[in-house]
Design an enzyme around this catalytic site. Structure first.
Site, short mmCIF file in Angstrom:
data_model
loop_
_atom_site.label_atom_id
_atom_site.label_comp_id
_atom_site.label_asym_id
_atom_site.label_seq_id
_atom_site.Cartn_x
_atom_site.Cartn_y
_atom_site.Cartn_z
N THR A 185 -15.30 -6.48 15.97
CA THR A 185 -15.08 -6.32 14.48
C THR A 185 -15.60 -7.54 13.79
OG1 THR A 185 -13.22 -6.15 12.90
CG2 THR A 185 -12.76 -7.09 14.93
N LYS A 437 -5.78 -11.89 -8.71
CA LYS A 437 -4.50 -12.56 -9.35
C LYS A 437 -4.66 -13.18 -10.70
CE LYS A 437 -3.20 -13.79 -4.38
NZ LYS A 437 -3.96 -14.07 -3.35
#
Ligand code: AMP
Length: 538
Positions: A185, A437
């Site tokens: 991965t 954020k």
């Protein structure tokens, strides 16, 4: 006191033997690289997998040896799944879309002895050949297709290799915790990491992932996995199809909307499986050509979030239920699924589509919980979000050759941020690194992207957080138009304005011809975030 039952080991060879005895005539259909449709039965396939296993023994392949594959979804790759793991060797699937440096790193790290390669991918190996140490390359083709010239010293033809071998074998018995396959991965930083599956984890995963409350696979299913066999064992489908006698339809390189639509109609496919981008293309094709996919009953979508517009279109145009799933390479991959269940029986369709945008409930075999930064468990109230942690028999404990455990107090941190409702519905908010954020609040880039693609003029959208002088970060949206309808900045903002909170609206929208995707089709946001980080600072 221990129970008194048999210690029969769960082995992949046993799955094949079961398939031969119970569904020998079930078909495996492949749309080959050459363009023809190849068709044979489980019985034919298993004979060839056994010939391969015998050939591997002659090549002195032993238990634990790692054998690479660079191949698409096709019958020869299917034979490798069983022939290699059956003798206790490890099937190492490589993604052909990786950069050469990644291929080189992965082949060397895994210590592949041989690599089985689909003909069009030979240049990938030739490219890195000087820097890898393999005993030979086996081309998945006929003798007549072998290249006249190549720099590869030991180039073997697959069909020749298996031709004279016996199609019978006494499969070796070994511990079910023996490694069966390996998949790397690639994160956004650092080297790719290997996930080493075992016979036991692979079989348990295929078994529970196909239960009625999950993928609901049986001998009446005709499955077309567009999800590649080089990525997380094609979500376990090759094993599951053998376990339950489902017909397999393997599309090879022909994964565009038109090719898939034709294959669905000619093979009467019931179950489609793949990532959302593939289905966007299929839906565009069926819309433009006024086609209904009548045989399809279920479309399993995972890898990225399924947009609501897609859920609705599959249901209303094709009478197909979109089965929204979530998981990752480290989880074999399935963790949650939003299957049709008792909660939905009397639900109004629009309300059901909303629910279906959630990634669904944990399947049996995978426990889920959300925690805060200190590891405290957070409430399942559908609102509080936290780090999504998982635990189960088909979930990674450590990366291949890793010295340290990958776990935190016995649980694996998925790197995803999510909520879980009191009924157990998990909803991915974002990757923890992609969440925006802003002024102490969080915006989900995934939600914004999926809402935006409901705009009739948008083919694909991508949202990243960029620096802002007042709010720390603000969303910046990139849009690829589909040219079906007028689409400019005002029309997108106008479209979004009654669907998301006002403070979620992107500060700017940039139109691009295409968006960057990684080797498994996921949006690559790191580059965009870096390039545009000061876009709102001037
Ligand atoms: P991979 O290991 O390459 O299969 O990627 C796994 C990651 O894909 C997960 O950790 C999620 O971030 C993302 N993912 C998978 N399925 C979904 C989904 N249904 N919705 C949103 N993100 C998903």
């Amino acid at each position: 006191m221990l129970g008194n039952m048999m210690q029969d080991q769960l082995l992949i060879s046993g799955v094949l033997e079961h398939a031969i005895k119970t569904h020998p005539q079930t078909e495996i259909v492949s749309h080959t690289i050459e363009g023809e449709v190849h068709r044979y039965t489980i019985e034919d396939s298993s004979k060839r997998a056994k010939k391969l296993a015998n050939a591997l023994k002659k090549l002195e392949i032993k238990e634990g040896d790692v054998l690479g594959t660079i191949a698409l979804n096709g019958y020869r790759h299917y034979e490798l799944y069983f022939g290699i793991s059956g003798i206790g060797a490890v099937l190492h699937t490589l993604n052909p879309r990786l950069f050469p440096e990644q291929v080189e790193y992965i082949v060397n790290h895994a210590e592949d002895k041989y690599i089985f390669v689909d003909l069009p991918f030979l240049p990938i190996v030739e490219n890195v050949y000087e820097n890898i140490d393999v005993e030979g390359i086996i081309l998945l083709c006929e003798k007549s297709q072998m290249p006249a010239e190549t720099k590869i010293k030991n180039l073997i033809c697959y069909e020749e290799l298996i031709a004279d071998e016996s199609d019978e074998i006494d499969w070796p018995e070994f511990n079910e915790n023996t490694a069966s396959s390996l998949c790397y991965t690639s994160g956004t930083t650092g080297n790719p990491k290997g996930v080493l599956y075992s016979h036991r984890s692979t079989i348990l995963h295929a078994w529970y992932a196909c239960a009625a409350n999950a993928m609901n696979i049986s001998s009446t299913s005709v499955i077309l996995p567009v999800v590649p066999m080089f990525h997380v064992n094609a979500w376990g489908i090759p094993y599951a199809a053998a376990m339950f006698g489902s017909k397999l339809v393997l599309p090879g390189p022909h994964t565009g909307g038109e090719a898939i639509s034709k294959l669905v109609q000619s093979e009467l496919v019931t179950n489609l499986m793949g990532v959302p981008t593939v289905w966007l293309d299929l839906l565009n094709f069926t819309r433009e050509n006024n086609i209904t996919l009548e045989s399809v009953t279920s479309v399993l979508v995972g890898g990225s979030a399924a947009p609501r517009a897609m859920i609705k279109e599959f249901q209303e145009k094709h009478d197909a239920f979109l089965l929204h799933g979530w998981g990752m390479t480290e989880m074999s991959p399935l963790g949650t699924l939003n299957a049709f269940n008792s909660d939905m029986v009397n639900m109004d369709l629009e309300e059901r589509y909303d629910l279906q945008t959630s990634q669904g409930k944990a399947i049996y075999g995978c426990q889920i919980k959300i925690v805060d930064d200190k590891g405290n468990t957070l409430p399942n109230d559908g609102k509080t979000f936290g780090r999504l942690m998982v635990k189960g028999p088909a979930i990674i404990e450590r990366y291949y050759k890793g010295e340290e455990t990958a776990l935190e107090n016995g649980w694996f941190d998925t790197g995803d941020v999510s909520t879980i409702s009191k009924d157990g519905y998990m909803r991915i908010v974002d990757r923890s690194k992609d969440v925006i954020k802003t002024g102490g609040e969080w915006i989900s880039s995934i939600d914004l992207e999926n809402t935006a693609v409901g705009h009739p003029g948008i083919a694909e959208a991508c949202v990243v957080g960029v620096l802002h002088p007042k709010w720390d970060e603000r969303p910046l949206m990139f849009v690829v138009k589909n040219n079906l309808e007028e689409c400019d900045k005002d029309s997108v903002l106008n479209y979004l304005s009654d669907k998301v909170a006002k403070w979620w609206l992107p500060d700017d929208i940039i139109f691009v011809d295409e968006l960057p995707h990684g080797a498994t089709g996921k949006l690559l946001k790191t580059g965009l975030r870096e390039e545009y980080k000061n876009h709102l600072m001037n």
